[in-house]
Scaffold this motif. Structure first.
Motif, PDB file in Angstrom:
ATOM      1  N   UNK A  13      -3.564  53.402  27.021  1.00 57.29           N
ATOM      2  CA  UNK A  13      -4.356  54.623  26.958  1.00 57.29           C
ATOM      3  C   UNK A  13      -4.156  55.516  28.181  1.00 57.29           C
ATOM      4  N   UNK A  14      -3.875  54.924  29.335  1.00 53.44           N
ATOM      5  CA  UNK A  14      -3.701  55.709  30.558  1.00 53.44           C
ATOM      6  C   UNK A  14      -2.282  56.271  30.716  1.00 53.44           C
ATOM      7  N   UNK A  36      -2.475  48.081  17.184  1.00 49.29           N
ATOM      8  CA  UNK A  36      -2.721  49.310  16.425  1.00 49.29           C
ATOM      9  C   UNK A  36      -4.049  49.260  15.684  1.00 49.29           C
ATOM     10  N   UNK A  37      -4.405  48.110  15.138  1.00 51.50           N
ATOM     11  CA  UNK A  37      -5.688  47.973  14.443  1.00 51.50           C
ATOM     12  C   UNK A  37      -6.847  48.109  15.428  1.00 51.50           C
ATOM     13  N   UNK A  38      -6.712  47.484  16.609  1.00 54.11           N
ATOM     14  CA  UNK A  38      -7.758  47.595  17.624  1.00 54.11           C
ATOM     15  C   UNK A  38      -7.952  49.060  17.994  1.00 54.11           C
ATOM     16  N   UNK A  39      -6.847  49.740  18.239  1.00 52.10           N
ATOM     17  CA  UNK A  39      -6.903  51.151  18.642  1.00 52.10           C
ATOM     18  C   UNK A  39      -7.581  52.002  17.576  1.00 52.10           C
ATOM     19  N   UNK A  42     -11.520  50.137  17.200  1.00 53.72           N
ATOM     20  CA  UNK A  42     -12.424  49.833  18.311  1.00 53.72           C
ATOM     21  C   UNK A  42     -12.270  50.721  19.540  1.00 53.72           C
ATOM     22  N   UNK A  43     -11.137  51.376  19.681  1.00 49.59           N
ATOM     23  CA  UNK A  43     -10.988  52.263  20.819  1.00 49.59           C
ATOM     24  C   UNK A  43      -9.666  52.098  21.546  1.00 49.59           C
ATOM     25  N   UNK A  48      -6.748  45.509  30.129  1.00 48.96           N
ATOM     26  CA  UNK A  48      -7.560  44.324  29.804  1.00 48.96           C
ATOM     27  C   UNK A  48      -7.429  43.950  28.324  1.00 48.96           C
ATOM     28  N   UNK A  49      -7.502  44.947  27.461  1.00 50.32           N
ATOM     29  CA  UNK A  49      -7.363  44.709  26.023  1.00 50.32           C
ATOM     30  C   UNK A  49      -5.961  44.193  25.725  1.00 50.32           C
ATOM     31  N   UNK A  50      -4.952  44.825  26.313  1.00 48.25           N
ATOM     32  CA  UNK A  50      -3.570  44.387  26.104  1.00 48.25           C
ATOM     33  C   UNK A  50      -3.395  42.936  26.521  1.00 48.25           C
ATOM     34  N   UNK A  51      -3.893  42.578  27.692  1.00 50.84           N
ATOM     35  CA  UNK A  51      -3.746  41.205  28.181  1.00 50.84           C
ATOM     36  C   UNK A  51      -4.370  40.201  27.219  1.00 50.84           C
TER      37      UNK A  51
END
Length: 66
Positions: A13-14, A36-39, A42-43, A48-51
């Motif tokens: 995202x950054x 892609x589903x998370x994005x 959920x946002x 952190x999410x990637x890890x």
């Protein structure tokens, strides 16, 4: 027997772009779908999410493009 590595380029995202590496093609594809589903549901995908998702698919950060 030769071991293959499967890569996925992904942008957080950054704006940080990463090369992700997997020993299994199905893990690479599953990770990509999960990110892609998370994005979508959920946002943003942060480090952190990637890890967390990367760990579920036995992936690792292989480097940074450019």
């Amino acid at each position: 027997m030769q071991e293959d590595t499967y890569y996925l380029e992904y942008e957080l995202d950054d704006g940080t772009r990463l090369f992700l590496a997997f020993d299994n093609e199905n893990d690479r594809d599953g990770c990509h779908i999960s990110l892609d589903m998370y994005k979508a549901q959920l946002g943003p995908i942060t480090q952190e999410v990637l890890d967390r998702i990367l760990g579920k698919f036995n992936g690792r950060i292989a480097g940074f493009p450019g």
